[in-house]
Design an enzyme around this catalytic site. Structure first.
Site, PDB file in Angstrom:
ATOM      1  N   GLU A 112      45.939  34.341  28.025  1.00  0.00           N
ATOM      2  CA  GLU A 112      45.058  33.653  27.100  1.00  0.00           C
ATOM      3  C   GLU A 112      44.017  34.603  26.525  1.00  0.00           C
ATOM      4  OE1 GLU A 112      44.089  29.821  28.697  1.00  0.00           O
ATOM      5  OE2 GLU A 112      42.151  29.916  27.711  1.00  0.00           O
ATOM      6  N   CYS A 136      37.444  37.468  23.904  1.00  0.00           N
ATOM      7  CA  CYS A 136      37.528  37.532  25.363  1.00  0.00           C
ATOM      8  C   CYS A 136      38.981  37.800  25.734  1.00  0.00           C
ATOM      9  CB  CYS A 136      37.032  36.200  25.934  1.00  0.00           C
ATOM     10  SG  CYS A 136      37.199  36.069  27.715  1.00  0.00           S
ATOM     11  N   CYS A 196      45.789  36.464  38.753  1.00  0.00           N
ATOM     12  CA  CYS A 196      44.686  37.287  39.259  1.00  0.00           C
ATOM     13  C   CYS A 196      44.768  37.361  40.777  1.00  0.00           C
ATOM     14  CB  CYS A 196      43.347  36.666  38.843  1.00  0.00           C
ATOM     15  SG  CYS A 196      41.915  37.655  39.346  1.00  0.00           S
ATOM     16  N   CYS A 207      39.024  33.594  43.272  1.00  0.00           N
ATOM     17  CA  CYS A 207      37.755  32.875  43.395  1.00  0.00           C
ATOM     18  C   CYS A 207      38.082  31.382  43.494  1.00  0.00           C
ATOM     19  CB  CYS A 207      36.871  33.128  42.175  1.00  0.00           C
ATOM     20  SG  CYS A 207      36.470  34.872  41.959  1.00  0.00           S
ATOM     21  N   CYS A 224      38.165  29.086  40.270  1.00  0.00           N
ATOM     22  CA  CYS A 224      38.738  29.647  39.045  1.00  0.00           C
ATOM     23  C   CYS A 224      40.212  29.278  38.902  1.00  0.00           C
ATOM     24  CB  CYS A 224      38.576  31.164  39.058  1.00  0.00           C
ATOM     25  SG  CYS A 224      39.347  31.989  37.655  1.00  0.00           S
ATOM     26  N   GLY A 231      42.392  37.684  35.005  1.00  0.00           N
ATOM     27  CA  GLY A 231      42.638  38.926  35.739  1.00  0.00           C
ATOM     28  C   GLY A 231      41.379  39.641  36.171  1.00  0.00           C
ATOM     29  N   GLU A 232      41.554  40.595  37.077  1.00  0.00           N
ATOM     30  CA  GLU A 232      40.446  41.434  37.539  1.00  0.00           C
ATOM     31  C   GLU A 232      40.645  42.821  36.900  1.00  0.00           C
ATOM     32  OE1 GLU A 232      37.532  41.462  38.965  1.00  0.00           O
ATOM     33  OE2 GLU A 232      37.555  43.642  38.974  1.00  0.00           O
ATOM     34  N   SER A 273      33.934  42.722  32.813  1.00  0.00           N
ATOM     35  CA  SER A 273      33.437  41.852  33.885  1.00  0.00           C
ATOM     36  C   SER A 273      34.309  42.029  35.128  1.00  0.00           C
ATOM     37  CB  SER A 273      33.495  40.398  33.412  1.00  0.00           C
ATOM     38  OG  SER A 273      33.073  39.520  34.429  1.00  0.00           O
ATOM     39  N   SER A 318      30.390  39.765  38.685  1.00  0.00           N
ATOM     40  CA  SER A 318      30.423  38.369  39.108  1.00  0.00           C
ATOM     41  C   SER A 318      29.926  38.291  40.543  1.00  0.00           C
ATOM     42  CB  SER A 318      31.861  37.836  38.999  1.00  0.00           C
ATOM     43  OG  SER A 318      32.247  37.834  37.644  1.00  0.00           O
ATOM     44  N   LEU A 319      28.698  37.826  40.691  1.00  0.00           N
ATOM     45  CA  LEU A 319      28.058  37.825  42.017  1.00  0.00           C
ATOM     46  C   LEU A 319      28.268  36.475  42.713  1.00  0.00           C
ATOM     47  CD1 LEU A 319      26.431  40.036  43.442  1.00  0.00           C
ATOM     48  CD2 LEU A 319      24.346  38.940  42.604  1.00  0.00           C
ATOM     49  N   HIS A 320      27.790  35.421  42.067  1.00  0.00           N
ATOM     50  CA  HIS A 320      28.024  34.033  42.491  1.00  0.00           C
ATOM     51  C   HIS A 320      27.330  33.612  43.779  1.00  0.00           C
ATOM     52  CE1 HIS A 320      30.776  34.273  39.285  1.00  0.00           C
ATOM     53  NE2 HIS A 320      31.839  34.650  39.948  1.00  0.00           N
ATOM     54  N   ASN A 365      32.756  25.370  35.168  1.00  0.00           N
ATOM     55  CA  ASN A 365      33.622  24.577  34.331  1.00  0.00           C
ATOM     56  C   ASN A 365      34.655  23.928  35.251  1.00  0.00           C
ATOM     57  OD1 ASN A 365      34.354  23.840  31.661  1.00  0.00           O
ATOM     58  ND2 ASN A 365      36.170  25.101  31.902  1.00  0.00           N
ATOM     59  N   CYS A 399      37.994  29.696  30.639  1.00  0.00           N
ATOM     60  CA  CYS A 399      38.444  30.297  31.889  1.00  0.00           C
ATOM     61  C   CYS A 399      39.917  30.056  32.214  1.00  0.00           C
ATOM     62  CB  CYS A 399      37.572  29.826  33.044  1.00  0.00           C
ATOM     63  SG  CYS A 399      35.825  29.943  32.680  1.00  0.00           S
TER      64      CYS A 399
END
Ligand code: SAH
Length: 370
Positions: A94, A107, A114, A118, A121, A163-164, A195, A218-220, A294, A337
């Site tokens: 996407e 984006c 991935c 997470c 996600c 993806g990472e 990111s 991305s800490l979260h 989301n 996402c």
């Protein structure tokens, strides 16, 4: 059938002159070819009208121009547009266009699926299927540029799709170079942001590219245990090491790092976490993006109440840390996402099932007749 030929979008712009020579042409022909691929955005060799027929044939025997195509898109009233891109092997990713006043941000995805998983996600639900090639990463911006009415240029790229990115660093680095190269898309490094969940050595390798690409981590969570719960795969890396890598990135590039923090009701969004986050980041040259989660079909995570979000932000701001609330874009079209792809994949799977059933029905009918 997957195309057996590599795509020209996966050739680094600085290699085109040598490629022309390999094909028995003058170097200037390579300069012409690179323009056709990235600036004039030809999608077939036939469209490259000022190349000789012979050269076009020799190119077509070795390459395709692009290796992917847009198979679906959806726009939401806010102007966000999500594109489902099909790769040569039939897998899909996407790409999202986010138009804002002066900017047109794309984006992009870097992997099919991935590996990070997470918990909140949609992209990691089926794990990692494969890395994207450099050409497949580059092309996402070309596909969006093709569709920008009025021809306004894509101004920014955020590598925040599926993806990472740092788990596909070689191909990512080439894509970054192609977007940045004036012979490629000519997008300034400061307008491109990567990111990542922040594996320290991989962040160092991004810094070693020697360009001022933006970095978002991305800490979260402000605590190790909570981070390990939300970002299982990266949660093993001590938070101090993540922050130290972010600091080295700032020292090397002069770019303030963005920390992304997805806010999930009942999990990481209480005043306690806000205070801990403020404590953790006090004095750090950074910006915090607070992202109300989301919701994803089938996952139990919900957004905190608006006043909880405001309270969280106020606590972080009070500590002198720059923070904004960023609402996920495209949630009206299930695009935020990686979710549009999931919907489309589900539809396609249903179609395939229906086809199989029809096929099986047909076979049964034949058998009965026999
Ligand atoms: N793997 C990289 C880049 C892709 S994810 C990374 O983790 O940074 C890009 C951003 O979208 C991350 O901050 C991620 O946590 C966030 N994100 C993923 N799923 C989300 C969801 N359901 N709601 C809000 N943000 C989400």
């Amino acid at each position: 059938m997957p195309s057996p030929l590599p795509s020209l979008t996966g050739v680094p712009p600085d290699r085109f002159e040598a490629l022309a020579e390999e094909l028995g042409e003058k170097r200037f022909v390579g300069r012409n070819l690179v323009r056709w691929v990235f600036q004039r955005r030809a999608t077939t060799f036939d469209a490259m009208t000022d190349l000789s027929r012979g050269l076009r044939e020799r190119l077509a025997a070795r390459f395709v121009v692009r290796g992917s195509r847009v198979v679906a898109d959806r726009a939401d009233p806010g102007g966000t547009r999500a594109f489902v891109v099909e790769l040569a092997d039939g897998k899909t990713i996407e790409t999202v266009l986010i138009p804002e006043e002066e900017r047109r941000t794309v984006c992009v995805s870097t992997q099919v699926g991935c590996p990070v998983a997470c918990v909140f996600c949609a992209s990691g639900l089926d794990g990692l299927l494969r890395n994207l090639t450099a050409g497949e990463i580059v092309e996402q911006v070309l596909h969006v540029q093709d569709r920008l009415e009025g021809g306004e240029p894509v101004s920014n790229v955020v590598v925040m799709g599926i993806g990472e990115p740092t788990m596909n660093l070689v191909n990512l680095s080439q894509a970054l170079a192609t977007w940045n190269d004036p012979r490629g898309l000519g997008i300034g490094a400061r307008r491109i942001t990567v990111s990542t969940v922040g594996y320290p050595l991989r962040v160092d390798r991004l810094a070693a590219l020697g360009k001022e690409f933006g970095l978002a981590i991305s800490l979260h969570a402000p605590r190790q245990d909570l981070r390990a719960q939300l970002v299982p795969n990266a949660g093993k890396v001590p938070l101090e090491e993540v922050l130290a890598a972010a600091r080295r990135y700032f020292d090397a590039t002069g770019r303030r790092v963005t920390f992304e923090y997805v806010l999930i009701g009942g999990l990481n969004a209480s005043p306690r976490e806000a205070r801990e986050l403020a404590q953790l980041l006090r004095g750090f040259p950074c910006h915090v993006n607070l992202i109300p989660v989301n919701p994803v079909d089938g996952l139990p995570y919900v957004r905190p109440a608006p006043d909880e979000i405001e309270r969280f932000k106020a606590i972080v701001l009070d500590a002198g840390i720059d923070a904004t609330v960023r609402w996920p874009r495209g949630d009206g079209i299930a695009a935020a996402c990686g979710q549009l792809r999931l919907h489309i994949e589900r539809d396609r799977e249903q179609d395939r099932e229906r086809d199989r059933e029809r096929g099986a029905g047909g076979a049964a009918a034949t058998t009965r007749r026999a």
